[in-house]
Design an enzyme around this catalytic site. Structure first.
Site, mmCIF file in Angstrom:
data_model
loop_
_atom_site.group_PDB
_atom_site.id
_atom_site.type_symbol
_atom_site.label_atom_id
_atom_site.label_comp_id
_atom_site.label_asym_id
_atom_site.label_seq_id
_atom_site.Cartn_x
_atom_site.Cartn_y
_atom_site.Cartn_z
ATOM 1 N N ARG A 108 -74.409 151.761 27.642
ATOM 2 C CA ARG A 108 -74.655 150.485 26.960
ATOM 3 C C ARG A 108 -73.418 149.630 27.208
ATOM 4 N NH1 ARG A 108 -77.163 149.224 21.088
ATOM 5 N NH2 ARG A 108 -78.993 149.594 22.380
ATOM 6 N N HIS A 135 -82.836 145.293 28.491
ATOM 7 C CA HIS A 135 -82.939 146.475 27.631
ATOM 8 C C HIS A 135 -84.224 147.225 28.005
ATOM 9 C CE1 HIS A 135 -82.197 149.148 24.437
ATOM 10 N NE2 HIS A 135 -82.373 148.372 23.378
ATOM 11 N N GLN A 138 -86.032 149.916 25.719
ATOM 12 C CA GLN A 138 -86.709 149.364 24.541
ATOM 13 C C GLN A 138 -88.152 148.976 24.864
ATOM 14 O OE1 GLN A 138 -85.420 148.887 21.284
ATOM 15 N NE2 GLN A 138 -87.607 148.644 20.958
ATOM 16 N N ASP A 223 -86.861 139.204 17.995
ATOM 17 C CA ASP A 223 -85.595 139.940 17.988
ATOM 18 C C ASP A 223 -84.577 139.036 17.297
ATOM 19 O OD1 ASP A 223 -83.523 141.737 18.529
ATOM 20 O OD2 ASP A 223 -83.337 141.196 20.641
ATOM 21 N N CYS A 262 -87.434 145.207 17.921
ATOM 22 C CA CYS A 262 -86.658 146.361 18.423
ATOM 23 C C CYS A 262 -85.699 146.904 17.371
ATOM 24 C CB CYS A 262 -85.912 145.976 19.691
ATOM 25 S SG CYS A 262 -84.644 144.712 19.465
ATOM 26 N N ARG A 290 -88.762 155.365 20.813
ATOM 27 C CA ARG A 290 -87.603 155.378 21.713
ATOM 28 C C ARG A 290 -87.362 156.805 22.216
ATOM 29 N NH1 ARG A 290 -83.829 151.351 21.299
ATOM 30 N NH2 ARG A 290 -83.000 152.358 23.157
HETATM 31 N N1 CP Z 1 -83.153 148.689 19.405
HETATM 32 C C1 CP Z 1 -81.955 149.215 19.695
HETATM 33 O O1 CP Z 1 -81.571 149.369 20.865
HETATM 34 O O2 CP Z 1 -81.240 149.607 18.613
HETATM 35 P P1 CP Z 1 -79.727 150.072 18.554
HETATM 36 O O3 CP Z 1 -78.875 148.879 18.886
HETATM 37 O O4 CP Z 1 -79.529 150.580 17.170
HETATM 38 O O5 CP Z 1 -79.530 151.155 19.598
HETATM 39 N N1 NVA Z 2 -80.828 141.502 21.511
HETATM 40 C C1 NVA Z 2 -80.158 142.473 20.692
HETATM 41 C C2 NVA Z 2 -80.840 143.807 20.777
HETATM 42 C C3 NVA Z 2 -80.247 144.887 19.942
HETATM 43 C C4 NVA Z 2 -80.936 146.198 20.115
HETATM 44 C C5 NVA Z 2 -78.703 142.581 21.104
HETATM 45 O O1 NVA Z 2 -78.431 142.613 22.310
HETATM 46 O O2 NVA Z 2 -77.839 142.628 20.222
#
Ligand code: CP
Ligand code: NVA
Length: 304
Positions: A108, A135, A138, A223, A262, A290
């Site tokens: 990440r 992502h 997701q 989101d 998400c 997930r």
């Molecule tokens: N939806 C998602 O990726 O959640 P987290 O940021 O908690 O991993």
């Molecule tokens: N769009 C959000 C998704 C979190 C899972 C972010 O990048 O913070």
């Protein structure tokens, strides 16, 4: 060829469908089992997955850890700030080292290009666990959830309301691969990246009107208005005010439309309590999925 899972538009449509089908099958085959019991075929037996986090995570962290265990393997988890990566060791050198120590790496990252650089050098599969750009994991969980409740996603209309962000980009990438229509409502200044938008072709329609995007849709998705790394909190809150998913907006969707997010959600901002806690909301199934989606991704990577 090492099988990386970096972005949905780079997968063969047949591979993407096979990953989703495997996820459905694996979920069905272990219904009622304790979370830690490995699947009968344990395709990751003896394999180790490294997870590197440059940003916070609840779902991605726990679901990948559960996923690799259920496939018979093990995980090593680190925050990038605790690694030499956080002190400036090059991404490429980190990739070379981890490739000697583990069988796959999930990252990440703040900057999507870091994941690309890592994958160019890694000799084991690399999985994108969210970047500023996309992502993909997701979206697999989201599609799985839609199909569980409403059947095949091909031919459906999914309405995205809010920021044209990383999650939105992965929905765009998936639309032509899986044959669904994506209608996106966002303020002009926060539209999706044009290069990503182009990947959706005529499967994707962009508007600034939430009612128009949601009209007749089978699925309504939103989101956060402020993603990790975004600085302009106040400007965003003002720009997105008319883009809240509330009960009135849900009424414009199909009568049996479902709601996805998400998570984490910002109740009272992008979604109201009555929608996220209401009967059309599938967000908890979506979060659980997930695990099942990522198991299929890992199994696909290891089968390469
Ligand atoms: N939806 C998602 O990726 O959640 P987290 O940021 O908690 O991993
Ligand atoms: N769009 C959000 C998704 C979190 C899972 C972010 O990048 O913070």
């Amino acid at each position: 060829m090492v099988r990386h899972f970096l972005d949905i538009h780079r997968l063969d449509a047949a591979d993407l469908r096979a990953i989703l089908d495997d996820a459905h099958a694996r979920k069905a085959a272990r219904r009622g089992w304790p979370q830690g019991r490995p699947d009968a075929d344990a395709p990751a037996r003896d394999r180790v997955l490294a997870m590197v986090f440059e940003k916070n995570s609840t779902r991605t962290r726990f679901s990948f850890d559960a996923a690799i265990r259920q496939l018979g393997g093990a995980a090593i988890i680190a925050n990038a700030g605790d690694m030499q990566l956080g002190r400036g060791e090059p991404v490429e050198d980190t990739a070379r080292v981890l490739s000697r120590m583990v069988d796959a790496v999930m990252i990440r990252a703040n900057d999507h290009e870091e994941v690309e650089r890592f994958a160019r050098v890694a000799t084991v599969p690399v999985i994108n666990g969210l970047t500023d750009r996309s992502h993909p994991c997701q979206i697999l969980a989201d599609i799985l959830t839609i199909e569980e409740h409403r059947g095949p996603v091909a031919g459906k209309t999914i309405a995205w309301v809010g920021d044209g962000n990383n999650v939105c980009h992965s929905f765009i990438h998936a639309a032509p691969k899986l044959g669904f229509r994506l209608t996106i409502a966002c303020p002009a200044e926060y539209h999706p990246d044009l290069m990503d938008l182009a990947k959706g072709g005529d499967h994707v329609v962009l508007t600034s009107d939430p009612q128009e995007a949601v009209s007749g849709a089978d699925v309504v998705v939103t989101d956060t208005w402020v993603s990790m790394g975004d600085q302009d909190y106040d400007e965003r809150l003002a720009a997105f005010e008319a883009y809240q998913v509330d009960e009135a907006l849900m009424q414009a969707a199909a009568a049996d439309a479902v709601f996805l997010h998400c998570l984490p959600a910002h109740r009272g901002e992008e979604v109201t309590d009555d929608v996220i806690d209401g009967p059309r909301s599938l967000v908890w199934d979506e979060a659980e999925n997930r695990i099942h989606a990522q198991k299929a991704v890992l199994a696909w990577c290891f089968a390469g």
